[in-house]
Design an enzyme around this catalytic site. Structure first.
Site, PDB file in Angstrom:
ATOM      1  N   LYS A 110       0.823  -1.216   0.000  1.00 63.40           N
ATOM      2  CA  LYS A 110       0.000   0.000   0.000  1.00 63.40           C
ATOM      3  C   LYS A 110       0.851   1.257   0.000  1.00 63.40           C
ATOM      4  CE  LYS A 110      -4.262  -1.915   1.116  1.00 63.40           C
ATOM      5  NZ  LYS A 110      -5.419  -2.186   1.884  1.00 63.40           N
ATOM      6  N   LYS A 196      -4.751 -10.724  -5.396  1.00 63.50           N
ATOM      7  CA  LYS A 196      -5.944 -10.968  -4.569  1.00 63.50           C
ATOM      8  C   LYS A 196      -7.129 -10.101  -5.011  1.00 63.50           C
ATOM      9  CE  LYS A 196      -6.589  -8.950  -0.561  1.00 63.50           C
ATOM     10  NZ  LYS A 196      -6.833  -8.490   0.819  1.00 63.50           N
ATOM     11  N   LYS A 199     -11.377  -5.113  -2.346  1.00 60.01           N
ATOM     12  CA  LYS A 199     -12.474  -4.176  -2.542  1.00 60.01           C
ATOM     13  C   LYS A 199     -12.035  -2.776  -2.938  1.00 60.01           C
ATOM     14  CE  LYS A 199     -13.405  -4.512   2.354  1.00 60.01           C
ATOM     15  NZ  LYS A 199     -12.206  -3.913   2.918  1.00 60.01           N
TER      16      LYS A 199
HETATM   17  N1  AQP Z   1      -9.650 -12.105  -2.012  1.00 55.48           N
HETATM   18  C1  AQP Z   1      -9.803 -12.595  -0.798  1.00 55.48           C
HETATM   19  N2  AQP Z   1      -9.781 -13.934  -0.584  1.00 55.48           N
HETATM   20  C2  AQP Z   1      -9.952 -14.449   0.660  1.00 55.48           C
HETATM   21  N3  AQP Z   1     -10.148 -13.683   1.769  1.00 55.48           N
HETATM   22  C3  AQP Z   1     -10.170 -12.358   1.606  1.00 55.48           C
HETATM   23  N4  AQP Z   1     -10.342 -11.336   2.467  1.00 55.48           N
HETATM   24  C4  AQP Z   1     -10.299 -10.154   1.804  1.00 55.48           C
HETATM   25  N5  AQP Z   1     -10.102 -10.386   0.490  1.00 55.48           N
HETATM   26  C5  AQP Z   1     -10.009 -11.741   0.331  1.00 55.48           C
HETATM   27  C6  AQP Z   1     -10.539 -11.530   3.908  1.00 55.48           C
HETATM   28  O1  AQP Z   1     -11.652 -10.748   4.289  1.00 55.48           O
HETATM   29  C7  AQP Z   1     -11.394 -10.085   5.498  1.00 55.48           C
HETATM   30  C8  AQP Z   1     -11.555  -8.619   5.142  1.00 55.48           C
HETATM   31  O2  AQP Z   1     -10.570  -7.874   5.467  1.00 55.48           O
HETATM   32  P1  AQP Z   1     -10.544  -6.306   5.256  1.00 55.48           P
HETATM   33  O3  AQP Z   1     -11.613  -5.856   4.357  1.00 55.48           O
HETATM   34  O4  AQP Z   1     -10.516  -5.656   6.575  1.00 55.48           O
HETATM   35  O5  AQP Z   1      -9.112  -6.109   4.628  1.00 55.48           O
HETATM   36  P2  AQP Z   1      -8.360  -6.703   3.427  1.00 55.48           P
HETATM   37  O6  AQP Z   1      -7.902  -8.086   3.674  1.00 55.48           O
HETATM   38  O7  AQP Z   1      -7.265  -5.689   3.167  1.00 55.48           O
HETATM   39  O8  AQP Z   1      -9.426  -6.700   2.279  1.00 55.48           O
HETATM   40  P3  AQP Z   1      -9.402  -5.898   0.937  1.00 55.48           P
HETATM   41  O9  AQP Z   1     -10.620  -6.243   0.189  1.00 55.48           O
HETATM   42  O10 AQP Z   1      -8.094  -6.104   0.224  1.00 55.48           O
HETATM   43  O11 AQP Z   1      -9.505  -4.389   1.432  1.00 55.48           O
HETATM   44  P4  AQP Z   1      -8.684  -3.152   0.947  1.00 55.48           P
HETATM   45  O12 AQP Z   1      -8.733  -3.179  -0.557  1.00 55.48           O
HETATM   46  O13 AQP Z   1      -9.349  -1.935   1.521  1.00 55.48           O
HETATM   47  O14 AQP Z   1      -7.295  -3.309   1.491  1.00 55.48           O
HETATM   48  C9  AQP Z   1     -10.013 -10.528   5.982  1.00 55.48           C
HETATM   49  O15 AQP Z   1     -10.135 -11.632   6.863  1.00 55.48           O
HETATM   50  C10 AQP Z   1      -9.351 -10.965   4.701  1.00 55.48           C
HETATM   51  O16 AQP Z   1      -8.373 -11.956   4.902  1.00 55.48           O
END
Ligand code: AQP
Length: 331
Positions: A110, A196, A199
């Site tokens: 990031k 991955k 969102k």
């Molecule tokens: N692609 C994925 N596959 C499996 N698990 C996933 N998680 C997120 N994306 C996947 C799991 O969902 C939870 C959400 O975590 P979060 O939204 O707090 O943060 P993150 O992991 O950083 O998710 P994003 O979507 O990638 O958010 P942004 O883009 O804002 O950084 C966690 O348990 C994660 O493992």
């Protein structure tokens, strides 16, 4: 009884990845000892529009309920409603080393992204947020943290910090462990299956949102990147696109990816069946979300009650940690 804690950032609509990797396991793990949190403070590591952040926070809490988390059983709340999270985060920041924080993959990814596309601004919070995440988990004497594979590293750091704190100041925290279920642990972007599904990434064609219309879901899956071969087999290193579809199909239908591959000789039928399975899986969630979103006051009421329940444990743990490090108690 096992205490479970997990959270999700309100940085956009939840994706199929966050559902398969985390949310549906939260539903399986729920009980009076389970706490599920919209971690709004974590969203602030990158600049947010205030109006949107408030809306996304309420929307994500509504999603927790729509996927089947029962607030009469588990505790559902918003992180910033329980101020103990921020206070314990400082103690955790002072327990972590800069080297440990710099090693976190999410910080590297990031901060690079912010330097390239975000005008060069990298917030201090982007470096220190794993200390806040440790506080989130340790405040509740958590035994298990159900997360997707990408979050394993943060839970490992939380364990290290708990062990270090306990050895410096005496037994204060329960040492938690991550529970990562293999099915759906890492759902990849449909257009770039080496990355991955996320969102807040700018990849609408590669990302399936939990509340997306069935037609849009089917279209994205049918346009998913595969490869020039024609054989259907699960092999993430040489066939990432096809393997991602098989993982999604498998996780949506309760099988292993290898079992899900059986009987397919072409990509077309695999894509059609994957689209049908995902649409069927998400349709009831979408319908329930629409119902719940019609009564935001009820969601607010649930969050207020959840924060009140969470605060009881959080206050006790924070008092224990403050006393352990030697902060003078107020009279
Ligand atoms: N692609 C994925 N596959 C499996 N698990 C996933 N998680 C997120 N994306 C996947 C799991 O969902 C939870 C959400 O975590 P979060 O939204 O707090 O943060 P993150 O992991 O950083 O998710 P994003 O979507 O990638 O958010 P942004 O883009 O804002 O950084 C966690 O348990 C994660 O493992």
């Amino acid at each position: 009884m096992t205490r479970v804690f997990s959270g999700m950032k309100p940085t956009g609509d939840a994706t199929l990845g966050s559902y398969l990797g985390a949310l549906r396991h939260w539903v399986d793990d729920q009980g009076p000892e389970a706490l599920y949190c919209v971690v709004d403070l974590h969203a602030l590591t990158v600049p947010q529009d205030p109006v949107q952040l408030r809306a996304e926070t309420l929307g994500l809490a509504t999603t927790f309920l729509a996927v089947g988390i029962d607030p009469n059983v588990s505790i559902v709340f918003v992180q910033s409603h329980v101020h103990e999270h921020s206070e314990l985060a400082w103690l955790m920041e002072c327990t972590a080393s800069i080297g440990e924080l710099r090693r976190m993959t999410q910080f590297k990814d990031k901060s690079e992204k912010a330097e390239e596309g975000g005008g060069g601004f990298v917030s201090g919070g982007l470096l220190t947020y794993p200390a806040l995440m440790a506080a989130d988990i340790l405040l509740y004497d958590t035994d298990e943290v159900p997360v997707g594979d990408d979050q394993r590293q943060h839970v490992e750091l939380t364990r290290d910090l708990a062990i270090r704190f306990n050895s410096r100041y005496g037994d204060t925290f329960v040492v938690p462990k991550a529970t990562v279920r293999p099915a759906g642990a890492r759902v990849m972007d449909l257009q770039d299956p080496t990355r991955k599904m996320s969102k807040s990434e700018d990849s609408p064609a590669g990302t399936i949102l939990l509340l997306e219309e069935p037609g849009a879901i089917a279209k994205k899956i049918k346009r998913a990147v595969t490869d020039t071969e024609a054989d259907v087999r699960y092999d993430p290193s040489t066939k990432p696109g096809v393997s991602n579809l098989l993982s999604i199909l498998a996780a949506s239908t309760g099988r292993t990816p290898e079992a899900a591959a059986e009987g397919y000789t072409q990509y077309g039928p695999l894509k059609n069946d994957t689209a049908d399975a995902v649409v069927e899986l998400l349709a009831p969630i979408r319908a329930r979300h629409t119902e719940l979103a019609a009564d935001p006051a009820e969601v607010h009421r649930i969050l207020d009650a959840g924060a009140e329940r969470a605060r009881k444990t959080a206050a006790t743990t924070l008092a224990r940690a403050r006393a352990a490090v030697g902060l003078l108690a107020p009279r």
